[in-house]
Write a protein that holds these residues in place. Structure first.
Motif, PDB file in Angstrom:
ATOM      1  N   UNK A 158       0.814  -1.211   0.000  1.00  0.00           N
ATOM      2  CA  UNK A 158       0.000   0.000   0.000  1.00  0.00           C
ATOM      3  C   UNK A 158       0.844   1.256   0.000  1.00  0.00           C
ATOM      4  N   UNK A 159       0.187   2.371   0.219  1.00  0.00           N
ATOM      5  CA  UNK A 159       0.856   3.665   0.196  1.00  0.00           C
ATOM      6  C   UNK A 159       1.572   3.915   1.515  1.00  0.00           C
ATOM      7  N   UNK A 160       2.720   4.575   1.412  1.00  0.00           N
ATOM      8  CA  UNK A 160       3.471   4.991   2.597  1.00  0.00           C
ATOM      9  C   UNK A 160       3.430   6.516   2.652  1.00  0.00           C
ATOM     10  N   UNK A 161       4.542   7.127   3.045  1.00  0.00           N
ATOM     11  CA  UNK A 161       4.572   8.584   3.038  1.00  0.00           C
ATOM     12  C   UNK A 161       4.468   9.087   1.608  1.00  0.00           C
ATOM     13  N   UNK A 162       4.263  10.363   1.466  1.00  0.00           N
ATOM     14  CA  UNK A 162       3.961  10.957   0.165  1.00  0.00           C
ATOM     15  C   UNK A 162       4.954  10.520  -0.913  1.00  0.00           C
ATOM     16  N   UNK A 163       4.397  10.006  -1.990  1.00  0.00           N
ATOM     17  CA  UNK A 163       5.221   9.622  -3.132  1.00  0.00           C
ATOM     18  C   UNK A 163       5.786   8.223  -3.071  1.00  0.00           C
ATOM     19  N   UNK A 164       5.586   7.508  -1.965  1.00  0.00           N
ATOM     20  CA  UNK A 164       6.168   6.175  -1.831  1.00  0.00           C
ATOM     21  C   UNK A 164       5.087   5.118  -1.620  1.00  0.00           C
ATOM     22  N   UNK A 165       5.443   3.877  -1.995  1.00  0.00           N
ATOM     23  CA  UNK A 165       4.592   2.729  -1.713  1.00  0.00           C
ATOM     24  C   UNK A 165       5.412   1.675  -0.992  1.00  0.00           C
ATOM     25  N   UNK A 166       4.720   0.870  -0.194  1.00  0.00           N
ATOM     26  CA  UNK A 166       5.375  -0.195   0.565  1.00  0.00           C
ATOM     27  C   UNK A 166       5.202  -1.537  -0.138  1.00  0.00           C
ATOM     28  N   UNK A 167       6.279  -2.328  -0.111  1.00  0.00           N
ATOM     29  CA  UNK A 167       6.289  -3.648  -0.722  1.00  0.00           C
ATOM     30  C   UNK A 167       6.973  -4.631   0.228  1.00  0.00           C
ATOM     31  N   UNK A 168       6.696  -5.913   0.011  1.00  0.00           N
ATOM     32  CA  UNK A 168       7.328  -6.942   0.836  1.00  0.00           C
ATOM     33  C   UNK A 168       7.653  -8.152  -0.029  1.00  0.00           C
ATOM     34  N   UNK A 169       8.862  -8.661   0.126  1.00  0.00           N
ATOM     35  CA  UNK A 169       9.219  -9.886  -0.580  1.00  0.00           C
ATOM     36  C   UNK A 169       8.509 -11.066   0.075  1.00  0.00           C
ATOM     37  N   UNK A 170       7.481 -11.548  -0.590  1.00  0.00           N
ATOM     38  CA  UNK A 170       6.765 -12.728  -0.106  1.00  0.00           C
ATOM     39  C   UNK A 170       7.586 -13.981  -0.396  1.00  0.00           C
ATOM     40  N   UNK A 171       8.290 -13.958  -1.528  1.00  0.00           N
ATOM     41  CA  UNK A 171       9.270 -14.974  -1.901  1.00  0.00           C
ATOM     42  C   UNK A 171      10.450 -14.239  -2.511  1.00  0.00           C
ATOM     43  N   UNK A 204      14.405 -15.174  -4.571  1.00  0.00           N
ATOM     44  CA  UNK A 204      15.383 -16.179  -4.988  1.00  0.00           C
ATOM     45  C   UNK A 204      16.636 -16.115  -4.118  1.00  0.00           C
ATOM     46  N   UNK A 205      16.821 -14.978  -3.414  1.00  0.00           N
ATOM     47  CA  UNK A 205      17.939 -14.838  -2.485  1.00  0.00           C
ATOM     48  C   UNK A 205      17.389 -14.873  -1.056  1.00  0.00           C
ATOM     49  N   UNK A 206      17.698 -15.911  -0.292  1.00  0.00           N
ATOM     50  CA  UNK A 206      17.093 -16.098   1.037  1.00  0.00           C
ATOM     51  C   UNK A 206      17.237 -14.905   1.968  1.00  0.00           C
ATOM     52  N   UNK A 207      18.348 -14.177   1.865  1.00  0.00           N
ATOM     53  CA  UNK A 207      18.568 -13.063   2.791  1.00  0.00           C
ATOM     54  C   UNK A 207      17.562 -11.926   2.583  1.00  0.00           C
ATOM     55  N   UNK A 208      16.911 -11.890   1.420  1.00  0.00           N
ATOM     56  CA  UNK A 208      15.936 -10.833   1.152  1.00  0.00           C
ATOM     57  C   UNK A 208      14.498 -11.272   1.412  1.00  0.00           C
ATOM     58  N   UNK A 209      14.301 -12.536   1.742  1.00  0.00           N
ATOM     59  CA  UNK A 209      12.949 -13.034   1.953  1.00  0.00           C
ATOM     60  C   UNK A 209      12.282 -12.307   3.121  1.00  0.00           C
ATOM     61  N   UNK A 210      11.043 -11.886   2.927  1.00  0.00           N
ATOM     62  CA  UNK A 210      10.218 -11.199   3.935  1.00  0.00           C
ATOM     63  C   UNK A 210      10.631  -9.755   4.179  1.00  0.00           C
ATOM     64  N   UNK A 211      11.590  -9.245   3.424  1.00  0.00           N
ATOM     65  CA  UNK A 211      12.032  -7.869   3.646  1.00  0.00           C
ATOM     66  C   UNK A 211      10.999  -6.869   3.127  1.00  0.00           C
ATOM     67  N   UNK A 212      10.695  -5.881   3.937  1.00  0.00           N
ATOM     68  CA  UNK A 212       9.789  -4.799   3.558  1.00  0.00           C
ATOM     69  C   UNK A 212      10.619  -3.620   3.063  1.00  0.00           C
ATOM     70  N   UNK A 213      10.185  -3.012   1.971  1.00  0.00           N
ATOM     71  CA  UNK A 213      10.916  -1.866   1.442  1.00  0.00           C
ATOM     72  C   UNK A 213       9.927  -0.884   0.818  1.00  0.00           C
ATOM     73  N   UNK A 214      10.383   0.331   0.609  1.00  0.00           N
ATOM     74  CA  UNK A 214       9.548   1.354  -0.010  1.00  0.00           C
ATOM     75  C   UNK A 214      10.203   1.837  -1.293  1.00  0.00           C
ATOM     76  N   UNK A 215       9.364   2.247  -2.227  1.00  0.00           N
ATOM     77  CA  UNK A 215       9.842   2.765  -3.507  1.00  0.00           C
ATOM     78  C   UNK A 215       9.037   4.013  -3.838  1.00  0.00           C
ATOM     79  N   UNK A 216       9.718   5.042  -4.273  1.00  0.00           N
ATOM     80  CA  UNK A 216       9.035   6.254  -4.705  1.00  0.00           C
ATOM     81  C   UNK A 216       8.579   6.076  -6.146  1.00  0.00           C
ATOM     82  N   UNK A 217       7.284   6.142  -6.372  1.00  0.00           N
ATOM     83  CA  UNK A 217       6.747   5.944  -7.718  1.00  0.00           C
ATOM     84  C   UNK A 217       5.665   6.982  -7.999  1.00  0.00           C
ATOM     85  N   UNK A 218       5.419   7.220  -9.285  1.00  0.00           N
ATOM     86  CA  UNK A 218       4.358   8.157  -9.638  1.00  0.00           C
ATOM     87  C   UNK A 218       3.076   7.395  -9.961  1.00  0.00           C
ATOM     88  N   UNK A 219       2.061   8.123 -10.359  1.00  0.00           N
ATOM     89  CA  UNK A 219       0.735   7.531 -10.542  1.00  0.00           C
ATOM     90  C   UNK A 219       0.640   6.610 -11.751  1.00  0.00           C
TER      91      UNK A 219
END
Length: 370
Positions: free
Chosen positions: A327-340, A342-357
């Motif tokens: 979903x949406x985070x702070x202005x201009x960003x969205x939140x994502x999570x690695x549900x799966x 290919x690199x185990x160390x990144x599994x389940x990691x939550x991150x945000x990305x600034x994207x436009x409409x």
């Protein structure tokens, strides 16, 4: 078998399509151009669901070729399938899962297909030796489940389906076996009119849990015939799960998507993914929904559901892994999570990305994730 007699009535040519749609002969060249690049296959049953008087009919959009498919933007491999192919027709992207490309045939060639590079075309990527695929899986005890797909896994002859079941049921490391199939939606007769198939699945379902992973995308696909196919599978001990693709002009409306989710739960089909449409060549330009719009549609559709319907996840199959769109985070960003991943160390990691409409996919943006 009665369902096999339907093959001769499948719509596969521009002439057949124009006749069925009552279009003038002048339209034939247009459809020939598209079909020469991306084959067409429509079952009489699925064609009967189309409202031919509605130029924006959502069922038609999923099965009738469009000139927009000739646009060359996008990629034919948006999830890194080539780099994750470890044996002929065997992909091993996630540690616990092996994916088997068993056929390039479908009952219907969906216009939004993410494997447009091979369905109805090339067999170069397919598994042609079931025993060798089984040997690969057996040699990797970390694999705990297999997904037999294609194409459409249930369009394989029963004898081929049995070979897969026999080989993989004997593997003690596997917890369950999945078949990827849109047949319950596009050609349900193949299931409920084929007692041999149902007996075969029933026989092996007592040895190893079996799942059919299908794809209902619109509530009008839930018919007495598709319900009958689903119930036939369920009555034989086969669990049915659904993965919907969010498609512009088809289900990018919370009321439509909400009605679909409710319909699925009513027939005891758990809707466990809503996938972001991939930026595939021939698909990207007309089926993708922007991520910001998509997450709002999904959230509103989920708000209309009961507990089971609310469990569905909105996700994308990215080259790095399966990414849940939170979903949406702070202005201009969205939140994502690695549900799966290919690199185990990144599994389940939550991150945000600034994207436009207008952003519909995460590609280069991932390099700047925080």
């Amino acid at each position: 078998m009665e369902w096999q007699k339907e093959f001769k009535n499948f719509i596969t040519t521009a002439e057949q399509l124009c006749d069925a749609l009552k279009l003038p002969d002048t339209e034939r060249d247009k459809y020939r151009r598209i079909i020469s690049q991306y084959p067409m296959m429509i079952t009489p049953y699925y064609f009967s669901l189309i409202d031919i008087n509605d130029p924006e009919d959502p069922i038609a959009k999923m099965c009738i070729p469009s000139e927009e498919e000739l646009l060359q933007e996008g990629s034919f491999d948006t999830s890194g399938e080539s780099e994750n192919t470890k044996w002929e027709g065997v992909q091993h992207k996630y540690r616990q899962t092996a994916l088997i490309l068993s056929t390039n045939v479908c009952a219907m060639y969906c216009r939004h297909c993410f494997r447009k590079r091979l369905v109805g075309l090339s067999d170069a990527e397919l598994n042609k030796k079931v025993d060798e695929a089984a040997e690969y899986v057996k040699a990797h005890p970390e694999i705990t489940n297999v997904l037999i797909t294609g194409g459409d896994a249930l369009m394989n002859p029963n004898v081929i389906i049995e070979r897969y079941l026999k080989e993989f049921s004997a593997n003690e490391n596997l917890d369950f076996i999945r078949f990827g199939s849109r047949v319950p939606v596009t050609f349900p007769q193949r299931i409920y009119e084929d007692e041999e198939l149902l007996e075969l699945l029933s026989q092996y379902a007592v040895v190893k849990p079996l799942y059919v992973i299908t794809q209902f995308n619109h509530p009008r696909e839930i018919t007495k015939e598709s319900i009958r196919a689903v119930k036939a599978l369920q009555s034989r001990g086969i669990q049915v799960r659904n993965q919907t693709v969010l498609l512009h002009g088809v289900n990018d409306d919370p009321e439509v998507l909400g009605e679909l989710l409710r319909g699925l739960t009513r027939m005891e089909v758990v809707p466990y993914y809503i996938f972001q449409c991939r930026p595939v060549t021939g698909v990207k330009g007309h089926f993708q929904v922007p991520l910001r719009k998509g997450v709002k549609i999904v959230d509103e559709a989920k708000a209309l559901q009961n507990g089971i319907g609310k469990s569905v996840r909105y996700a994308m199959s990215h080259p790095l892994g399966k990414i849940e769109i939170l979903g949406e985070a702070e202005e201009g960003k969205m939140l994502f999570k690695f549900h799966q991943n290919k690199y185990p160390e990144d599994r389940s990691r939550i991150f945000s990305v600034e994207i436009d409409d207008e952003v519909t996919w995460l590609d280069d943006e991932l390099s700047s994730r925080k």
